[in-house]
Design an enzyme around this catalytic site. Structure first.
Site, mmCIF file in Angstrom:
data_model
loop_
_atom_site.group_PDB
_atom_site.id
_atom_site.type_symbol
_atom_site.label_atom_id
_atom_site.label_comp_id
_atom_site.label_asym_id
_atom_site.label_seq_id
_atom_site.Cartn_x
_atom_site.Cartn_y
_atom_site.Cartn_z
ATOM 1 N N ASN A 1 63.921 81.604 37.540
ATOM 2 C CA ASN A 1 63.302 81.223 36.276
ATOM 3 C C ASN A 1 63.986 81.987 35.150
ATOM 4 O OD1 ASN A 1 61.375 79.561 37.433
ATOM 5 N ND2 ASN A 1 59.769 81.094 37.414
ATOM 6 N N ARG B 1 61.301 76.411 42.164
ATOM 7 C CA ARG B 1 62.260 77.246 42.909
ATOM 8 C C ARG B 1 62.095 77.090 44.415
ATOM 9 N NH1 ARG B 1 60.912 82.862 40.534
ATOM 10 N NH2 ARG B 1 58.904 81.864 40.775
#
Length: 116
Positions: A59, A41
């Site tokens: 996620n 990320r």
């Protein structure tokens, strides 16, 4: 048939696409007695900012990473390529799905960020 200045204004068009990346894209993994931080990320945010696209990444409970990218079509394409083939240094991408690809007249986001 003379063109007036206001007839010559280009309407900016942007692309928007949803993505889901499969593989080793979440968490910490033990590798050769060292813990690898996947940091997918964070690297996705950095790449999005470098390219100048907006959207979000998160996620999922299924162990994938999903999100949405919006921006100029050429920049969105570059981000798609990065998501599908490169990712973060310690990630291992096995598949990347792109859905809901469309042209939009305006962006829904001001920046690119991780959501939870």
């Amino acid at each position: 048939d003379a063109l007036r200045a206001d007839d010559n204004i280009a309407i900016m068009s942007y692309s928007s696409v949803d993505f889901e990346v499969h593989g080793r894209v979440q968490g910490d993994k033990l590798h050769s007695q060292k813990t690898l931080r996947v940091c997918f990320r964070m690297y996705t945010e950095d790449e999005a900012r470098r390219l100048g696209v907006v959207g979000w990444v998160r996620n999922t409970r299924q162990g994938t990473v999903d999100g949405q990218v919006q921006g100029p079509t050429d920049k969105v394409r570059q981000m798609q390529e990065w998501l599908a083939k490169k990712g973060s240094p310690s990630s291992r991408i096995t598949k990347c799905n792109f859905t809901n690809e469309k042209q939009v007249k305006q962006l829904d986001f001001n920046d690119f960020r991780t959501t939870y």
